[in-house]
Design a protein around this motif. Structure first.
Motif, PDB file in Angstrom:
ATOM      1  N   GLY A 312       4.902  29.606  16.937  1.00  0.00           N
ATOM      2  CA  GLY A 312       4.309  30.533  17.222  1.00  0.00           C
ATOM      3  C   GLY A 312       3.899  31.637  15.972  1.00  0.00           C
ATOM      4  O   GLY A 312       3.150  32.416  16.064  1.00  0.00           O
ATOM      5  N   ARG A 313       4.598  31.319  15.141  1.00  0.00           N
ATOM      6  CA  ARG A 313       4.396  32.328  13.651  1.00  0.00           C
ATOM      7  C   ARG A 313       3.180  31.797  13.262  1.00  0.00           C
ATOM      8  O   ARG A 313       2.624  30.710  13.165  1.00  0.00           O
ATOM      9  N   ILE A 314       2.385  33.087  12.529  1.00  0.00           N
ATOM     10  CA  ILE A 314       1.343  32.854  11.868  1.00  0.00           C
ATOM     11  C   ILE A 314       1.241  33.076  10.547  1.00  0.00           C
ATOM     12  O   ILE A 314       2.046  34.238  10.213  1.00  0.00           O
ATOM     13  N   ARG A 315       0.856  32.456   9.564  1.00  0.00           N
ATOM     14  CA  ARG A 315       0.715  32.722   8.144  1.00  0.00           C
ATOM     15  C   ARG A 315      -0.447  33.080   7.647  1.00  0.00           C
ATOM     16  O   ARG A 315      -1.381  31.946   7.914  1.00  0.00           O
ATOM     17  N   LEU A 316      -0.799  34.006   6.839  1.00  0.00           N
ATOM     18  CA  LEU A 316      -1.801  34.292   6.211  1.00  0.00           C
ATOM     19  C   LEU A 316      -1.754  34.216   4.724  1.00  0.00           C
ATOM     20  O   LEU A 316      -0.954  34.769   4.202  1.00  0.00           O
ATOM     21  N   PHE A 317      -2.603  33.449   4.019  1.00  0.00           N
ATOM     22  CA  PHE A 317      -2.696  33.237   2.568  1.00  0.00           C
ATOM     23  C   PHE A 317      -3.800  33.746   2.205  1.00  0.00           C
ATOM     24  O   PHE A 317      -5.030  33.436   2.168  1.00  0.00           O
ATOM     25  N   ILE A 318      -3.737  34.814   1.143  1.00  0.00           N
ATOM     26  CA  ILE A 318      -4.689  35.792   0.571  1.00  0.00           C
ATOM     27  C   ILE A 318      -5.162  35.262  -1.039  1.00  0.00           C
ATOM     28  O   ILE A 318      -4.163  35.590  -1.653  1.00  0.00           O
ATOM     29  N   PRO A 319      -6.230  34.816  -1.313  1.00  0.00           N
ATOM     30  CA  PRO A 319      -6.481  34.563  -2.649  1.00  0.00           C
ATOM     31  C   PRO A 319      -6.282  35.857  -3.513  1.00  0.00           C
ATOM     32  O   PRO A 319      -7.013  36.769  -3.115  1.00  0.00           O
ATOM     33  N   ALA A 320      -5.678  36.004  -4.611  1.00  0.00           N
ATOM     34  CA  ALA A 320      -5.563  37.034  -5.468  1.00  0.00           C
ATOM     35  C   ALA A 320      -6.097  36.787  -6.679  1.00  0.00           C
ATOM     36  O   ALA A 320      -5.623  35.937  -7.390  1.00  0.00           O
ATOM     37  N   ARG A 334      -2.171  45.559   5.885  1.00  0.00           N
ATOM     38  CA  ARG A 334      -3.107  45.938   6.796  1.00  0.00           C
ATOM     39  C   ARG A 334      -3.668  44.745   7.874  1.00  0.00           C
ATOM     40  O   ARG A 334      -4.278  45.124   8.808  1.00  0.00           O
ATOM     41  N   PHE A 335      -3.421  43.554   7.169  1.00  0.00           N
ATOM     42  CA  PHE A 335      -3.879  42.550   8.226  1.00  0.00           C
ATOM     43  C   PHE A 335      -2.728  42.251   9.097  1.00  0.00           C
ATOM     44  O   PHE A 335      -3.228  41.883  10.444  1.00  0.00           O
ATOM     45  N   ARG A 336      -1.760  42.892   9.234  1.00  0.00           N
ATOM     46  CA  ARG A 336      -0.665  42.931  10.198  1.00  0.00           C
ATOM     47  C   ARG A 336      -1.235  43.776  11.395  1.00  0.00           C
ATOM     48  O   ARG A 336      -1.310  43.485  12.563  1.00  0.00           O
ATOM     49  N   ASN A 341      -0.444  41.551  15.209  1.00  0.00           N
ATOM     50  CA  ASN A 341       0.418  40.267  15.537  1.00  0.00           C
ATOM     51  C   ASN A 341       1.730  40.759  14.663  1.00  0.00           C
ATOM     52  O   ASN A 341       1.616  40.620  13.572  1.00  0.00           O
ATOM     53  N   GLU A 342       3.038  40.885  15.089  1.00  0.00           N
ATOM     54  CA  GLU A 342       4.352  41.136  14.581  1.00  0.00           C
ATOM     55  C   GLU A 342       5.004  39.989  13.852  1.00  0.00           C
ATOM     56  O   GLU A 342       5.761  40.027  12.904  1.00  0.00           O
ATOM     57  N   LYS A 343       4.355  38.664  14.365  1.00  0.00           N
ATOM     58  CA  LYS A 343       4.954  37.346  13.718  1.00  0.00           C
ATOM     59  C   LYS A 343       4.160  36.808  12.544  1.00  0.00           C
ATOM     60  O   LYS A 343       4.486  35.847  12.133  1.00  0.00           O
ATOM     61  N   LEU A 344       3.399  37.695  12.004  1.00  0.00           N
ATOM     62  CA  LEU A 344       2.644  37.311  10.889  1.00  0.00           C
ATOM     63  C   LEU A 344       3.216  37.414   9.663  1.00  0.00           C
ATOM     64  O   LEU A 344       4.065  38.255   9.486  1.00  0.00           O
ATOM     65  N   GLU A 345       3.209  36.422   8.988  1.00  0.00           N
ATOM     66  CA  GLU A 345       3.898  36.339   7.551  1.00  0.00           C
ATOM     67  C   GLU A 345       2.591  36.381   6.638  1.00  0.00           C
ATOM     68  O   GLU A 345       1.786  35.556   6.689  1.00  0.00           O
ATOM     69  N   VAL A 360       5.131  37.812 -14.239  1.00  0.00           N
ATOM     70  CA  VAL A 360       5.276  36.991 -13.260  1.00  0.00           C
ATOM     71  C   VAL A 360       6.766  37.173 -12.737  1.00  0.00           C
ATOM     72  O   VAL A 360       6.770  37.202 -11.466  1.00  0.00           O
ATOM     73  N   GLU A 361       7.645  37.475 -13.607  1.00  0.00           N
ATOM     74  CA  GLU A 361       9.151  37.647 -13.302  1.00  0.00           C
ATOM     75  C   GLU A 361       9.115  39.023 -12.415  1.00  0.00           C
ATOM     76  O   GLU A 361       9.807  39.034 -11.373  1.00  0.00           O
ATOM     77  N   HIS A 362       8.305  40.034 -12.735  1.00  0.00           N
ATOM     78  CA  HIS A 362       8.227  41.161 -11.818  1.00  0.00           C
ATOM     79  C   HIS A 362       7.763  40.975 -10.348  1.00  0.00           C
ATOM     80  O   HIS A 362       8.423  41.175  -9.465  1.00  0.00           O
ATOM     81  N   LEU A 363       6.644  39.962 -10.222  1.00  0.00           N
ATOM     82  CA  LEU A 363       6.246  39.613  -9.019  1.00  0.00           C
ATOM     83  C   LEU A 363       7.368  38.701  -8.303  1.00  0.00           C
ATOM     84  O   LEU A 363       7.501  38.887  -7.046  1.00  0.00           O
ATOM     85  N   GLU A 364       8.208  37.921  -8.877  1.00  0.00           N
ATOM     86  CA  GLU A 364       9.193  36.905  -8.322  1.00  0.00           C
ATOM     87  C   GLU A 364      10.415  37.970  -7.901  1.00  0.00           C
ATOM     88  O   GLU A 364      11.114  37.678  -6.641  1.00  0.00           O
ATOM     89  N   TRP A 365      10.463  39.005  -8.585  1.00  0.00           N
ATOM     90  CA  TRP A 365      11.564  39.912  -8.131  1.00  0.00           C
ATOM     91  C   TRP A 365      11.227  40.757  -6.795  1.00  0.00           C
ATOM     92  O   TRP A 365      11.995  40.957  -6.233  1.00  0.00           O
ATOM     93  N   LEU A 366       9.993  41.036  -6.771  1.00  0.00           N
ATOM     94  CA  LEU A 366       9.418  41.667  -5.755  1.00  0.00           C
ATOM     95  C   LEU A 366       9.312  41.109  -4.466  1.00  0.00           C
ATOM     96  O   LEU A 366       9.606  41.361  -3.360  1.00  0.00           O
ATOM     97  N   ASN A 367       9.484  39.713  -4.506  1.00  0.00           N
ATOM     98  CA  ASN A 367       9.375  38.630  -3.526  1.00  0.00           C
ATOM     99  C   ASN A 367      10.688  38.871  -2.679  1.00  0.00           C
ATOM    100  O   ASN A 367      10.917  38.448  -1.559  1.00  0.00           O
ATOM    101  N   GLU A 368      11.876  39.332  -3.509  1.00  0.00           N
ATOM    102  CA  GLU A 368      13.327  39.274  -2.795  1.00  0.00           C
ATOM    103  C   GLU A 368      13.224  40.276  -1.737  1.00  0.00           C
ATOM    104  O   GLU A 368      14.274  40.424  -0.971  1.00  0.00           O
ATOM    105  N   SER A 369      12.378  41.327  -1.775  1.00  0.00           N
ATOM    106  CA  SER A 369      12.477  42.769  -1.123  1.00  0.00           C
ATOM    107  C   SER A 369      11.407  43.081  -0.306  1.00  0.00           C
ATOM    108  O   SER A 369      11.223  43.721   0.750  1.00  0.00           O
ATOM    109  N   LEU A 370       9.830  42.536  -0.721  1.00  0.00           N
ATOM    110  CA  LEU A 370       8.907  42.959   0.092  1.00  0.00           C
ATOM    111  C   LEU A 370       8.562  42.085   1.083  1.00  0.00           C
ATOM    112  O   LEU A 370       8.802  40.619   1.193  1.00  0.00           O
ATOM    113  N   GLU A 371       7.797  42.354   1.943  1.00  0.00           N
ATOM    114  CA  GLU A 371       7.383  41.579   3.219  1.00  0.00           C
ATOM    115  C   GLU A 371       6.457  40.634   2.783  1.00  0.00           C
ATOM    116  O   GLU A 371       6.208  39.530   3.306  1.00  0.00           O
TER     117      GLU A 371
END
Length: 387
Positions: A312-320, A334-336, A341-345, A360-371
C-alpha cells in the motif's frame, strides 16, 4: 531549427476555461520577458502536424460531460513520451469528464480564482520560474566585460538567475571544481568567443563538461574569430561589425546593439527549450530503463514517477535537473499534502556527474535524517535492486 516550448490544449477547447487559461498564460509569459513566438500552441487538430517530443511541453486537458473520451489517441502519445498532462474538470466527478487513460492523474476542479495556480503548474513543468532559469556566461574581461554585463542585465530582466564565472567564484575556491559544479546547475552556457577567450585553458574544459551534462551552449563568435565547433549541443551566433554599437568590437567596453541582443535572447531560449527536454528525458529514461530490467513499473505523472507497492505504500520519484539543494527536498514535501497520503515516500533522482564531491556527500548525509531521500544516477541500478 528553432526550438520552442509547447502549450498543448485538448478536450473541450471551446470552453471559456480554455480561453481564459490561454490568455492568462501569455500574460504571465509577457510579464517575465518572454515573447509569443517562443511558444507553439497546439490543439488536437494540429497535434500531429506540430507536436515534437524533443521540445518541452505542458498539456491542459479540459473535461466535458458528453465527450469524456475525446483525444484519447493523442493522450496515449503524450503519456508514452512522458509529457506533463494536467486534467481540469468542471462538475463533481472527475472520472466522468476525462478519458479513462488519465483517471489515475491528479486533476483539479476548475475554479476561476485559481487560474494563476494552474498557470504556475505549467511554468514549473517547463522550468520557466525564475529559480529554475539559470544561465552561465563565460567570457574574458580583457575582451568583452561590457558585453557580459549587458547580457547579465538583459537576462536578469528576462527572469533568469545569471552566473558570471569570473565574478561569482571566490578566489579561495578550487576554480575548476567550482566551475563544473556551477555549470551543472545551469540550463544554457553562453560563451563570448573572442580572440583572447579561445586561448583560455578553461575553454575546452567547459565545452567537454557542457557536452557530458547535455547543457546547451550558445557560442557568440566575434567578427574576427572562426572557432572549431565540436559540441553537438552548441548553437553558434557569428557576429558582424554591424551588431556592435558604432561597429566597434575590438575593446573591452564594446557593446551589442539592441537588435543583436534580441537575437541572442531568442537563441538562448530556443537552446534552453531543446536541452531542457533532453536533460529530463535522459535522467528519467535512465531510471525507467534500470527499473524495467528488474520488472518494476512506474506511472509517469507530469512532475514525477509513481510506484505503488504491494503493502500500500506509494513512492514518488521526482527528477532534479542540475544540482539538488536541501530546499528541493523541503519543497518536495508539498506532494504529501497535495496527494493527501501519509504512506507517501519521496525521492529526488539526479545526475551527480560534475557535481562537487563534497556536495554529493552533503546530500548523502541529509539522507540519514530527511524524509525526502536523494538517489544519484550512478546508483540507480543498485538502489532499485535493494529497495
Amino acid at each position: 531549427m528553432m526550438y520552442k516550448y509547447q502549450l498543448i490544449l485538448l478536450g473541450d477547447t471551446k470552453s471559456n476555461a480554455c480561453k481564459t487559461i490561454k490568455v492568462h498564460f501569455f500574460d504571465k509569459i509577457h510579464s517575465i520577458g518572454l515573447k509569443d513566438d517562443m511558444f507553439e500552441v497546439i490543439y488536437n487538430e494540429t497535434f500531429h502536424e506540430k507536436y515534437s517530443n524533443k521540445q518541452p511541453s505542458f498539456v491542459f486537458y479540459f473535461g466535458c460531460m458528453n465527450h469524456s473520451e475525446k483525444d484519447t489517441d493523442i493522450l496515449k502519445v503524450l503519456l508514452d513520451n512522458g509529457d506533463a498532462i494536467f486534467p481540469i474538470y468542471f462538475g463533481e466527478i472527475f472520472e466522468v469528464e476525462v478519458p479513462e487513460i488519465i483517471h489515475t492523474m491528479n486533476g483539479r476542479q476548475y475554479i476561476a480564482d485559481h487560474v494563476g495556480k494552474y498557470i504556475n503548474y505549467a511554468l514549473e513543468a517547463m522550468r520557466l520560474l525564475r529559480e529554475n532559469r539559470k544561465l552561465f556566461i563565460s567570457y574574458r574581461r580583457t575582451d568583452s566585460s561590457a558585453v557580459a554585463n549587458q547580457l547579465f542585465d538583459t537576462f536578469a530582466r528576462n527572469n533568469y538567475d545569471v552566473f558570471l564565472d569570473t565574478y561569482s567564484i571566490n578566489p579561495a575556491k578550487n576554480f575548476q571544481e567550482e566551475l563544473h559544479h556551477r555549470m551543472t546547475d545551469c540550463d544554457v552556457l553562453i560563451q563570448l568567443y573572442t580572440n583572447d577567450f579561445k586561448n583560455s585553458k578553461w575553454c575546452n574544459e567547459e565545452i567537454v563538461s557542457a557536452n557530458q551534462k547535455q547543457i546547451g551552449v550558445v557560442e557568440i563568435v566575434w567578427p574576427d574569430c572562426t572557432p572549431d565547433i565540436h559540441n553537438l549541443l552548441c548553437k553558434p551566433i557569428q557576429l558582424t561589425q554591424d551588431m556592435f554599437v558604432n561597429k566597434d568590437f575590438q575593446n573591452e567596453s564594446c557593446r551589442f546593439t539592441e537588435k543583436c541582443i534580441e537575437k541572442v535572447v531568442y537563441t538562448v531560449e530556443s537552446v534552453r527549450a531543446r536541452n531542457l527536454a533532453a536533460r529530463q528525458d535522459n535522467l528519467v529514461g535512465e531510471f525507467i530503463k534500470e527499473a524495467h530490467k528488474q520488472g518494476r513499473r512506474f506511472m509517469q505523472e507530469y512532475r514525477y514517477l509513481v510506484e505503488t507497492l504491494k503493502d500500500g505504500r506509494i513512492r514518488l520519484f521526482i527528477p532534479a535537473i542540475g544540482v539538488p539543494q536541501s530546499y528541493d527536498c523541503f519543497d518536495s514535501l508539498r506532494f504529501r499534502k497535495l496527494l493527501n497520503n501519509e504512506k507517501l515516500e519521496l525521492f529526488l533522482i539526479y545526475d551527480d556527474l560534475r557535481i562537487r564531491k563534497r556536495w554529493v556527500e552533503h546530500l548523502e548525509w541529509l539522507n540519514e535524517s530527511l524524509e525526502v531521500k536523494t538517489i544519484k544516477k550512478k546508483d540507480f541500478e543498485l538502489w532499485l535492486k535493494n529497495n
